[in-house]
Design an enzyme around this catalytic site. Structure first.
Site, PDB file in Angstrom:
ATOM      1  N   ASP A   6     -36.296  -4.029   3.125  1.00 26.05           N
ATOM      2  CA  ASP A   6     -37.373  -4.982   2.849  1.00 26.05           C
ATOM      3  C   ASP A   6     -36.707  -6.278   2.422  1.00 26.05           C
ATOM      4  OD1 ASP A   6     -39.970  -5.996   2.458  1.00 26.05           O
ATOM      5  OD2 ASP A   6     -39.978  -5.441   0.354  1.00 26.05           O
ATOM      6  N   SER A   7     -37.543  -7.306   2.245  1.00 21.88           N
ATOM      7  CA  SER A   7     -37.033  -8.570   1.726  1.00 21.88           C
ATOM      8  C   SER A   7     -36.679  -8.453   0.244  1.00 21.88           C
ATOM      9  CB  SER A   7     -38.099  -9.645   1.894  1.00 21.88           C
ATOM     10  OG  SER A   7     -39.269  -9.254   1.187  1.00 21.88           O
ATOM     11  N   CYS A  69     -41.053  -2.990   5.305  1.00 14.72           N
ATOM     12  CA  CYS A  69     -41.441  -4.406   5.324  1.00 14.72           C
ATOM     13  C   CYS A  69     -42.474  -4.621   6.433  1.00 14.72           C
ATOM     14  CB  CYS A  69     -40.213  -5.271   5.580  1.00 14.72           C
ATOM     15  SG  CYS A  69     -40.609  -7.030   5.724  1.00 14.72           S
ATOM     16  N   GLU A 147     -41.575 -10.301  -7.546  1.00 15.53           N
ATOM     17  CA  GLU A 147     -40.124 -10.481  -7.672  1.00 15.53           C
ATOM     18  C   GLU A 147     -39.756 -10.943  -9.083  1.00 15.53           C
ATOM     19  OE1 GLU A 147     -37.431  -9.994  -5.360  1.00 15.53           O
ATOM     20  OE2 GLU A 147     -38.958  -8.830  -4.320  1.00 15.53           O
ATOM     21  N   CYS A 178     -48.592  -5.419   2.580  1.00  8.68           N
ATOM     22  CA  CYS A 178     -47.266  -5.871   2.150  1.00  8.68           C
ATOM     23  C   CYS A 178     -46.813  -4.890   1.083  1.00  8.68           C
ATOM     24  CB  CYS A 178     -47.351  -7.280   1.572  1.00  8.68           C
ATOM     25  SG  CYS A 178     -45.849  -7.810   0.707  1.00  8.68           S
ATOM     26  N   HIS A 180     -44.960  -5.114  -1.392  1.00 11.80           N
ATOM     27  CA  HIS A 180     -44.915  -5.576  -2.790  1.00 11.80           C
ATOM     28  C   HIS A 180     -46.235  -5.284  -3.529  1.00 11.80           C
ATOM     29  CE1 HIS A 180     -41.327  -7.830  -1.567  1.00 11.80           C
ATOM     30  NE2 HIS A 180     -41.125  -8.167  -2.832  1.00 11.80           N
TER      31      HIS A 180
HETATM   32  N1  DGL Z   1     -42.640  -6.700   1.347  1.00 15.05           N
HETATM   33  C1  DGL Z   1     -42.642  -7.328   2.619  1.00 15.05           C
HETATM   34  C2  DGL Z   1     -43.805  -6.924   3.457  1.00 15.05           C
HETATM   35  O1  DGL Z   1     -44.202  -5.794   3.390  1.00 15.05           O
HETATM   36  C3  DGL Z   1     -42.259  -8.777   2.681  1.00 15.05           C
HETATM   37  C4  DGL Z   1     -42.763  -9.663   1.599  1.00 15.05           C
HETATM   38  C5  DGL Z   1     -42.155 -11.052   1.689  1.00 15.05           C
HETATM   39  O2  DGL Z   1     -40.938 -11.152   1.527  1.00 15.05           O
HETATM   40  O3  DGL Z   1     -42.887 -12.003   1.931  1.00 15.05           O
HETATM   41  O4  DGL Z   1     -44.311  -7.691   4.236  1.00 15.05           O
END
Ligand code: DGL
Length: 262
Positions: A6-7, A69, A147, A178, A180
């Site tokens: 993931d990011s 991600c 984050e 997402c 996150h």
């Molecule tokens: N967590 C990631 C997703 O599921 C990327 C979030 C991001 O870096 O913008 O899309």
């Protein structure tokens, strides 16, 4: 070994689900925190990062790559999956399956800007659910909050409320588009109320990798997880320890790739 990327910290919500389902599997998780948030990046950058991250994990001998991600899956929806040796499990497929199982028809998807713009969720949900009405909205404020570790309090609550306010009041399910966002689940629960089903695609994603590993003959591994970041190692170690409940996690830093990648 099961590879995931993931990011940033959002991917840990997928690692957690896979770990709960496969306690003995070995995992390798890459967080490309040098480039977070992915959701605000161009399609060209995202495609370069997807290719790079998939290859990086593939070259480390992954038996399966579990996408953690959504933004990267949305790019693959538009441009196709880069070829790698390991099977790749698409998180948006898992999400569409989960949503179909709820029998809900009016479905909100909250995602990053790049994911919402791609329309990938809308296409996959409509293909999986007859007569689905899908509302895709973006919430660019949420990833930076996660984050930064701001999961509770007024700021988090307000940001989640603003994201949800873009959806019609009549939705009966909301997909976390997402990885996150499940970290803000408490705020989503308060804002949406108990009549709206919240769907975390990582739950089905974990079932899928478990089925795949079992079909490959199971895993006689040691249950360890290696956590790798392209960002700040000290902050990463602290976040992994807190989120995964590991007192001394195996963390490592790699150099960030420079954009644009080809
Ligand atoms: N967590 C990631 C997703 O599921 C990327 C979030 C991001 O870096 O913008 O899309």
């Amino acid at each position: 070994v099961i590879g995931l990327f993931d990011s940033g910290l959002g991917g840990l919500t997928v690692v957690r689900r896979v770990r709960a389902r496969l306690p003995h599997a070995s995992m390798l998780f890459y967080a490309d925190q040098a480039h977070v948030p992915y959701g605000d990046r161009t399609a060209e950058d995202l495609l370069g990062l997807l290719r790079h991250n998939l290859r990086w994990i593939d070259e480390r001998g992954a038996d399966a790559i579990v996408m953690a991600c959504n933004t990267s899956c949305a790019i693959a929806d538009a441009y196709g999956w880069p070829a790698v040796r390991a099977p790749v499990l698409d998180l948006i497929d898992a999400a569409a399956f989960s949503a179909a199982r709820t029998h809900c028809k009016r479905i909100g998807v909250i995602a990053t800007t790049a994911t919402a713009r791609s329309g990938a969720y809308g296409r996959r949900l409509r293909a999986a659910i007859a007569d689905a009405e899908v509302y895709e909205v973006s919430a660019p404020a949420l990833v930076p909050l996660v984050e930064a570790g701001t999961l509770e309090g007024d700021v988090a609550r307000r940001a989640v409320a603003e994201a949800c306010a873009q959806l019609p009041r009549t939705v009966d399910a909301v997909v976390f588009g997402c990885t996150h966002y499940p970290l803000l689940d408490e705020q989503f629960a308060k804002v949406l109320g108990s009549s709206v089903i919240r769907i975390d695609p990582a739950i089905e994603q974990a079932e899928r990798v478990a089925a795949l590993i079992e079909s490959q003959g199971g895993s006689a591994e040691d249950g360890s997880t290696r956590y790798v970041t392209s960002g700040d190692l000290v902050a990463f170690r602290g976040n992994v320890a807190r989120m995964m409940g590991e007192s001394d996690p195996s963390v490592m830093q790699v150099a960030a790739e420079e954009l644009p990648l080809r």
